[in-house]
Design a protein around this motif. Structure first.
Motif, mmCIF file in Angstrom:
data_model
loop_
_atom_site.group_PDB
_atom_site.id
_atom_site.type_symbol
_atom_site.label_atom_id
_atom_site.label_comp_id
_atom_site.label_asym_id
_atom_site.label_seq_id
_atom_site.Cartn_x
_atom_site.Cartn_y
_atom_site.Cartn_z
ATOM 1 N N LEU A 2 0.829 -1.205 0.000
ATOM 2 C CA LEU A 2 0.000 0.000 0.000
ATOM 3 C C LEU A 2 0.862 1.254 0.000
ATOM 4 O O LEU A 2 0.589 2.205 -0.734
ATOM 5 C CB LEU A 2 -0.950 0.004 1.201
ATOM 6 C CG LEU A 2 -1.888 1.197 1.321
ATOM 7 C CD1 LEU A 2 -2.754 1.355 0.082
ATOM 8 C CD2 LEU A 2 -2.757 1.059 2.556
ATOM 9 N N MET A 9 0.992 7.102 -6.684
ATOM 10 C CA MET A 9 -0.325 7.546 -7.136
ATOM 11 C C MET A 9 -0.322 8.998 -7.562
ATOM 12 O O MET A 9 0.475 9.801 -7.093
ATOM 13 C CB MET A 9 -1.361 7.330 -6.029
ATOM 14 C CG MET A 9 -1.677 5.874 -5.804
ATOM 15 S SD MET A 9 -2.969 5.637 -4.593
ATOM 16 C CE MET A 9 -4.372 6.266 -5.507
ATOM 17 N N VAL A 15 -8.321 4.472 -4.048
ATOM 18 C CA VAL A 15 -7.915 3.119 -3.685
ATOM 19 C C VAL A 15 -9.148 2.391 -3.161
ATOM 20 O O VAL A 15 -9.833 2.886 -2.268
ATOM 21 C CB VAL A 15 -6.835 3.141 -2.568
ATOM 22 C CG1 VAL A 15 -6.484 1.738 -2.132
ATOM 23 C CG2 VAL A 15 -5.604 3.897 -3.022
ATOM 24 N N ILE A 45 -9.376 6.771 0.087
ATOM 25 C CA ILE A 45 -9.325 5.347 0.400
ATOM 26 C C ILE A 45 -10.678 4.993 0.985
ATOM 27 O O ILE A 45 -11.115 5.572 1.974
ATOM 28 C CB ILE A 45 -8.200 5.024 1.405
ATOM 29 C CG1 ILE A 45 -6.847 5.389 0.815
ATOM 30 C CG2 ILE A 45 -8.254 3.546 1.799
ATOM 31 C CD1 ILE A 45 -5.676 5.157 1.746
#
Length: 79
Positions: A2, A9, A15, A45
């Motif tokens: 991660l 990114m 995500v 996220i």
């Protein structure tokens, strides 16, 4: 993984997070992304459960099966 993904990114990236199996079995194994990158890049996220999308499962399954049959979607299996 991660942390490596977050570093690479783009701004406003997203995500999808589903499952945290390592945390089910070992509470000392926690994901630890660099939170500053998440803030500076404005990354979203979002957790989800498969049950959240069961209302569209049959449509998704039918379309995905067609894509696989027509070669528009390639299936990669790792053994």
């Amino acid at each position: 993984m991660l942390e490596a993904a977050i570093i690479n990114m783009k701004a406003f990236g997203r995500v999808a997070v589903c499952g945290i199996i390592s945390e089910y079995t070992d509470a000392e194994k926690r994901a630890s992304p660099n939170m500053l990158n998440i803030v500076y890049k404005r990354i979203t996220i979002r957790g989800f459960l498969t049950a959240d999308f069961m209302n569209i499962f049959f449509d998704f399954s039918a379309k995905t099966s067609d894509y696989v049959r027509n070669g528009q979607l390639q299936v990669i299996e790792d053994k």
